[in-house]
Design a protein around this motif. Structure first.
Motif, mmCIF file in Angstrom:
data_model
loop_
_atom_site.group_PDB
_atom_site.id
_atom_site.type_symbol
_atom_site.label_atom_id
_atom_site.label_comp_id
_atom_site.label_asym_id
_atom_site.label_seq_id
_atom_site.Cartn_x
_atom_site.Cartn_y
_atom_site.Cartn_z
ATOM 1 N N ALA A 121 0.828 -1.206 0.000
ATOM 2 C CA ALA A 121 0.000 0.000 0.000
ATOM 3 C C ALA A 121 0.866 1.261 0.000
ATOM 4 O O ALA A 121 0.556 2.230 -0.697
ATOM 5 C CB ALA A 121 -0.929 -0.005 1.214
ATOM 6 N N VAL A 122 1.965 1.249 0.736
ATOM 7 C CA VAL A 122 2.882 2.393 0.746
ATOM 8 C C VAL A 122 3.482 2.590 -0.637
ATOM 9 O O VAL A 122 3.612 3.714 -1.130
ATOM 10 C CB VAL A 122 3.974 2.196 1.821
ATOM 11 N N ALA A 123 3.824 1.487 -1.308
ATOM 12 C CA ALA A 123 4.392 1.582 -2.648
ATOM 13 C C ALA A 123 3.387 2.156 -3.636
ATOM 14 O O ALA A 123 3.722 3.020 -4.455
ATOM 15 C CB ALA A 123 4.863 0.197 -3.108
ATOM 16 N N VAL A 124 2.159 1.710 -3.569
ATOM 17 C CA VAL A 124 1.124 2.223 -4.483
ATOM 18 C C VAL A 124 0.872 3.705 -4.218
ATOM 19 O O VAL A 124 0.741 4.496 -5.164
ATOM 20 C CB VAL A 124 -0.169 1.387 -4.350
ATOM 21 N N ALA A 125 0.814 4.093 -2.939
ATOM 22 C CA ALA A 125 0.595 5.506 -2.609
ATOM 23 C C ALA A 125 1.760 6.358 -3.113
ATOM 24 O O ALA A 125 1.560 7.448 -3.669
ATOM 25 C CB ALA A 125 0.432 5.674 -1.101
ATOM 26 N N GLY A 126 2.970 5.880 -2.948
ATOM 27 C CA GLY A 126 4.141 6.611 -3.427
ATOM 28 C C GLY A 126 4.155 6.747 -4.932
ATOM 29 O O GLY A 126 4.509 7.804 -5.469
ATOM 30 N N LEU A 127 3.745 5.695 -5.629
ATOM 31 C CA LEU A 127 3.682 5.783 -7.086
ATOM 32 C C LEU A 127 2.585 6.742 -7.530
ATOM 33 O O LEU A 127 2.722 7.423 -8.546
ATOM 34 C CB LEU A 127 3.479 4.399 -7.689
ATOM 35 N N GLY A 128 1.498 6.807 -6.769
ATOM 36 C CA GLY A 128 0.436 7.770 -7.075
ATOM 37 C C GLY A 128 0.928 9.202 -6.908
ATOM 38 O O GLY A 128 0.667 10.067 -7.756
ATOM 39 N N ILE A 129 1.645 9.454 -5.816
ATOM 40 C CA ILE A 129 2.214 10.790 -5.603
ATOM 41 C C ILE A 129 3.210 11.117 -6.703
ATOM 42 O O ILE A 129 3.265 12.241 -7.198
ATOM 43 C CB ILE A 129 2.866 10.872 -4.205
ATOM 44 N N SER A 130 3.976 10.124 -7.105
ATOM 45 C CA SER A 130 4.938 10.326 -8.188
ATOM 46 C C SER A 130 4.228 10.697 -9.491
ATOM 47 O O SER A 130 4.699 11.555 -10.250
ATOM 48 C CB SER A 130 5.768 9.060 -8.378
ATOM 49 N N GLY A 131 3.095 10.072 -9.756
ATOM 50 C CA GLY A 131 2.311 10.403 -10.950
ATOM 51 C C GLY A 131 1.800 11.831 -10.917
ATOM 52 O O GLY A 131 1.814 12.540 -11.925
ATOM 53 N N VAL A 132 1.347 12.282 -9.738
ATOM 54 C CA VAL A 132 0.875 13.658 -9.599
ATOM 55 C C VAL A 132 2.019 14.640 -9.826
ATOM 56 O O VAL A 132 1.851 15.664 -10.500
ATOM 57 C CB VAL A 132 0.225 13.874 -8.213
ATOM 58 N N LEU A 133 3.187 14.331 -9.296
ATOM 59 C CA LEU A 133 4.344 15.208 -9.493
ATOM 60 C C LEU A 133 4.758 15.268 -10.960
ATOM 61 O O LEU A 133 5.133 16.331 -11.463
ATOM 62 C CB LEU A 133 5.521 14.737 -8.626
ATOM 63 N N ALA A 134 4.678 14.134 -11.638
ATOM 64 C CA ALA A 134 5.020 14.128 -13.060
ATOM 65 C C ALA A 134 4.007 14.932 -13.858
ATOM 66 O O ALA A 134 4.355 15.606 -14.829
ATOM 67 C CB ALA A 134 5.084 12.696 -13.572
ATOM 68 N N PHE A 135 2.732 14.873 -13.465
ATOM 69 C CA PHE A 135 1.692 15.639 -14.143
ATOM 70 C C PHE A 135 1.942 17.137 -13.989
ATOM 71 O O PHE A 135 1.638 17.911 -14.887
ATOM 72 C CB PHE A 135 0.315 15.255 -13.581
ATOM 73 N N ARG A 136 2.530 17.544 -12.843
ATOM 74 C CA ARG A 136 2.820 18.955 -12.587
ATOM 75 C C ARG A 136 4.173 19.383 -13.170
ATOM 76 O O ARG A 136 4.678 20.440 -12.825
ATOM 77 C CB ARG A 136 2.819 19.225 -11.091
ATOM 78 N N LYS A 137 4.777 18.544 -13.975
ATOM 79 C CA LYS A 137 6.046 18.827 -14.660
ATOM 80 C C LYS A 137 7.236 18.910 -13.705
ATOM 81 O O LYS A 137 8.195 19.610 -13.963
ATOM 82 C CB LYS A 137 5.958 20.136 -15.469
#
Length: 144
Positions: free
Chosen positions: A9-25
């Motif tokens: 669950a921590v890994a999935v949450a971290g990957l989700g945050i990473s996706g949001v950061l990538a979306f924000r350039k």
């Protein structure tokens, strides 16, 4: 089982945050966050989490740590006794490796008093490149 689920669950949450950061350039932060998020997932997949959980809740493992601690205490205790016996049996302090090396600093001071020192002339030297009197004074001060 629970530890593996939490790590996943921590890994999935971290990957989700990473996706949001990538979306924000913010690609550098996104890549770093993804790297941190993949560590718990990798630990789960290799079985390291299961091994740590089994070790942490195993009475045999804790008894082993206790035995290791007792061995360490025995080693340190015997070392202290050997040092004390060597000091008593020797009856003297350890000799210096190079006893003559520090002899000048232990003796009386060889420096003359300021009144007895000759006064320097106020005229500048004509050859400052060959004036080593300062260096010689420093070397004499340290007994070299």
């Amino acid at each position: 089982m629970i530890a593996e689920t939490v790590c996943s669950a921590v890994a999935v949450a971290g990957l989700g945050i990473s996706g949001v950061l990538a979306f924000r350039k913010r690609f550098l932060k996104a890549a770093r966050t993804a790297a941190y998020a993949l560590v718990p997932l990798g630990l789960v997949m290799t079985g390291a989490v299961e091994w740590v959980v089994d070790t942490a809740f195993s009475p045999t493992a804790w008894a082993g740590f206790g035995v290791l601690g007792a061995a360490w205490l025995l080693f340190m205790g015997t070392r202290a006794v050997e040092r004390r016996r060597a000091a008593v049996a020797g009856g003297k302090e350890r000799e210096a490796v190079a006893p003559a090396a520090s002899a000048p600093s232990l003796g009386e001071s060889r420096r003359a008093t300021p009144a007895a020192q000759p006064k320097r002339s106020a005229q500048p030297k004509t050859e400052p490149a060959e004036d080593f009197s300062d260096i010689e004074a420093i070397l004499k001060k340290h007994g070299i």
